[in-house]
Design a protein around this motif. Sequence first.
Motif, PDB file in Angstrom:
ATOM      1  N   THR A   1       0.856  -1.192   0.000  1.00  0.00           N
ATOM      2  CA  THR A   1       0.000   0.000   0.000  1.00  0.00           C
ATOM      3  C   THR A   1       0.893   1.244   0.000  1.00  0.00           C
ATOM      4  OG1 THR A   1      -0.095  -0.050   2.423  1.00  0.00           O
ATOM      5  CG2 THR A   1      -1.881  -1.151   1.247  1.00  0.00           C
ATOM      6  N   ASN A   2       0.280   2.375  -0.267  1.00  0.00           N
ATOM      7  CA  ASN A   2       1.031   3.626  -0.396  1.00  0.00           C
ATOM      8  C   ASN A   2       1.557   4.089   0.969  1.00  0.00           C
ATOM      9  OD1 ASN A   2       1.881   6.289  -0.885  1.00  0.00           O
ATOM     10  ND2 ASN A   2       0.409   6.513  -2.565  1.00  0.00           N
ATOM     11  N   LEU A   3       2.866   4.222   1.074  1.00  0.00           N
ATOM     12  CA  LEU A   3       3.504   4.650   2.326  1.00  0.00           C
ATOM     13  C   LEU A   3       3.041   6.053   2.726  1.00  0.00           C
ATOM     14  CD1 LEU A   3       5.611   3.804   4.493  1.00  0.00           C
ATOM     15  CD2 LEU A   3       7.336   4.966   3.112  1.00  0.00           C
ATOM     16  N   ARG A   4       2.805   6.900   1.736  1.00  0.00           N
ATOM     17  CA  ARG A   4       2.385   8.282   2.014  1.00  0.00           C
ATOM     18  C   ARG A   4       1.059   8.300   2.776  1.00  0.00           C
ATOM     19  NH1 ARG A   4       2.013  12.077  -3.084  1.00  0.00           N
ATOM     20  NH2 ARG A   4       4.258  11.616  -3.132  1.00  0.00           N
TER      21      ARG A   4
ATOM     22  N   GLY B   1      -0.647  -4.648  11.782  1.00  0.00           N
ATOM     23  CA  GLY B   1       0.094  -4.643  10.527  1.00  0.00           C
ATOM     24  C   GLY B   1       0.950  -5.874  10.305  1.00  0.00           C
ATOM     25  N   THR B   2       1.553  -5.902   9.139  1.00  0.00           N
ATOM     26  CA  THR B   2       2.508  -6.956   8.792  1.00  0.00           C
ATOM     27  C   THR B   2       3.907  -6.482   9.199  1.00  0.00           C
ATOM     28  OG1 THR B   2       2.455  -6.031   6.554  1.00  0.00           O
ATOM     29  CG2 THR B   2       1.145  -8.012   6.946  1.00  0.00           C
ATOM     30  N   PRO B   3       4.831  -7.417   9.500  1.00  0.00           N
ATOM     31  CA  PRO B   3       6.121  -7.036  10.095  1.00  0.00           C
ATOM     32  C   PRO B   3       6.967  -6.076   9.271  1.00  0.00           C
ATOM     33  CG  PRO B   3       5.787  -9.410  10.220  1.00  0.00           C
ATOM     34  CD  PRO B   3       4.705  -8.870   9.372  1.00  0.00           C
TER      35      PRO B   3
ATOM     36  N   LEU C   1       8.025  -2.368  10.670  1.00  0.00           N
ATOM     37  CA  LEU C   1       9.430  -2.109  10.988  1.00  0.00           C
ATOM     38  C   LEU C   1       9.957  -0.920  10.185  1.00  0.00           C
ATOM     39  CD1 LEU C   1      11.888  -2.993  12.604  1.00  0.00           C
ATOM     40  CD2 LEU C   1      12.430  -4.629  10.794  1.00  0.00           C
ATOM     41  N   ASP C   2       9.543  -0.808   8.932  1.00  0.00           N
ATOM     42  CA  ASP C   2       9.932   0.307   8.072  1.00  0.00           C
ATOM     43  C   ASP C   2       9.488   1.643   8.691  1.00  0.00           C
ATOM     44  OD1 ASP C   2      10.981   1.570   5.820  1.00  0.00           O
ATOM     45  OD2 ASP C   2       9.083   1.449   4.725  1.00  0.00           O
ATOM     46  N   LEU C   3       8.234   1.688   9.165  1.00  0.00           N
ATOM     47  CA  LEU C   3       7.699   2.912   9.778  1.00  0.00           C
ATOM     48  C   LEU C   3       8.443   3.255  11.070  1.00  0.00           C
ATOM     49  CD1 LEU C   3       3.866   2.300   9.257  1.00  0.00           C
ATOM     50  CD2 LEU C   3       5.247   4.025   8.094  1.00  0.00           C
TER      51      LEU C   3
ATOM     52  N   LEU D   1       8.605   7.183  12.141  1.00  0.00           N
ATOM     53  CA  LEU D   1       7.217   7.595  11.937  1.00  0.00           C
ATOM     54  C   LEU D   1       6.278   6.991  12.978  1.00  0.00           C
ATOM     55  CD1 LEU D   1       7.279   7.192   8.068  1.00  0.00           C
ATOM     56  CD2 LEU D   1       7.104   9.363   9.307  1.00  0.00           C
ATOM     57  N   VAL D   2       6.658   5.835  13.522  1.00  0.00           N
ATOM     58  CA  VAL D   2       5.878   5.203  14.591  1.00  0.00           C
ATOM     59  C   VAL D   2       6.715   5.230  15.861  1.00  0.00           C
ATOM     60  CG1 VAL D   2       5.005   2.990  15.458  1.00  0.00           C
ATOM     61  CG2 VAL D   2       4.438   3.710  13.144  1.00  0.00           C
TER      62      VAL D   2
END
Length: 456
Positions: A164-167, A182-184, A188-190, A195-196
Amino acid sequence: MATTVQQNSNHSISPMKGTKSQIIEAKKADDQGWKSKLNIPQKDTRLKTSDVTDTKGNEFEDYCLKRELLMGIFEKGWESPSPIQEASIPIALSGRDILARAKNGTGKTGAYAIPLLERCDPSKNELQGIVIVPTRELALQTSQICIELTKHVGCKVMVTTGGTNLRDDIMRLYEPVHVIIGTPGRLLDLMNKGLVNASKCGMLVLDEADKLLSQDFKGMLDNIISHLPNDRQILLYSATFPLTVEQFMRRHLNNPYEINLMDELTLKGVTQYYAFVQERQKVHCLNTLFSKLQINQSIIFCNSTQRVELLAKKITELGYSCFYIHAKMNQQHRNRVFHDFRQGMCRNLVCSDLFTRGIDIQAVNCVINFDFPKHAETYLHRIGRSGRYGHLGIAINLITYDDRYALHKIESELGTEIKPIPKVIDKALYVAECGQEDPEEEQEKKMARRDVKGKQ
């Protein structure tokens, strides 16, 4: 409606004056008052197996939950806790780590979602709970359940998955978020991007934990946990637990409470059959099954994405309605198929093992393994798509000569029996309405028979 009920709720906690019997009567009136305003769905009178009915007789109200959360639970149509919910909810509310094993389709989502939302404080603008699941479809399904449960509580639930769109996620995180599902990889990216902020997140749930702790997500969970505070609570739920769980448990769990409701691995309500066929006979056999069975909705599993598309094309050519879904599809397309199948817009869904994890579609009463799986774990999760929440269903396996060893191995490992398919399958084994009485009527008849016996 929520405002009215809130007023009732405030009234109920004010000091009551009067005799004990007056207080009890006032409480009863108050209970009836708020419950009568709820939009409760029609009662599910289908017969249920002991997988979900073998309880201690507790009620959701016994756990001292917020009234607003109880409103969401009852409006969801959940009447009383299942065995895994009875075993899990009070322990989770106490703040202790949990390692829970329970069958597919017995209420694991409610077992962790209820305590998670109960402990969530919507007045605080901070992340308080994270639920990690292995697939995007399961993330969407779980977030929807949590959103419905917290309708009157006001906790803000966000879902985030790959594809999905990260933005969009970044924009959403500018608003208050109390629970993330969410999925891992995406989660983890966020976190790594800052951002999280999980520094005050007190609760982490791993659903389908065996899959999350497999090689597919190697190291991701350790990284995610490093972002959480030291006094966090971790809850693990799964039907099967490999050895990797023990290593994870030693590293991250603090004296976990272990729940094991797996006296047997397969669901009591799912009857399993096999049909011995040649590869070239499979489509013909499927056509025969479609014409003879009373299928409400069916999920048909193939072992590769290419075979999923080929089979879906064949089924459509035979004149049956059919969707297909697999991991290589565009995410928006996957979401649309998943949504439409759940809404009952199509009777049959052909898929890869993407759909074996946690997907809960109550209308599915038939699972067909067009391709037989190699591993017992995969087989167990596949057939668990039928017979959800103690209801009835059938699993039919198309077995070729090459599958014979896998069939015996899976029967042996799961301690189950897969029977040869009979010429006629009794509808009472998988069709809810067939010859089954309303449980309340049945109970009344039993009591009447007991009264007659007593008089004699």
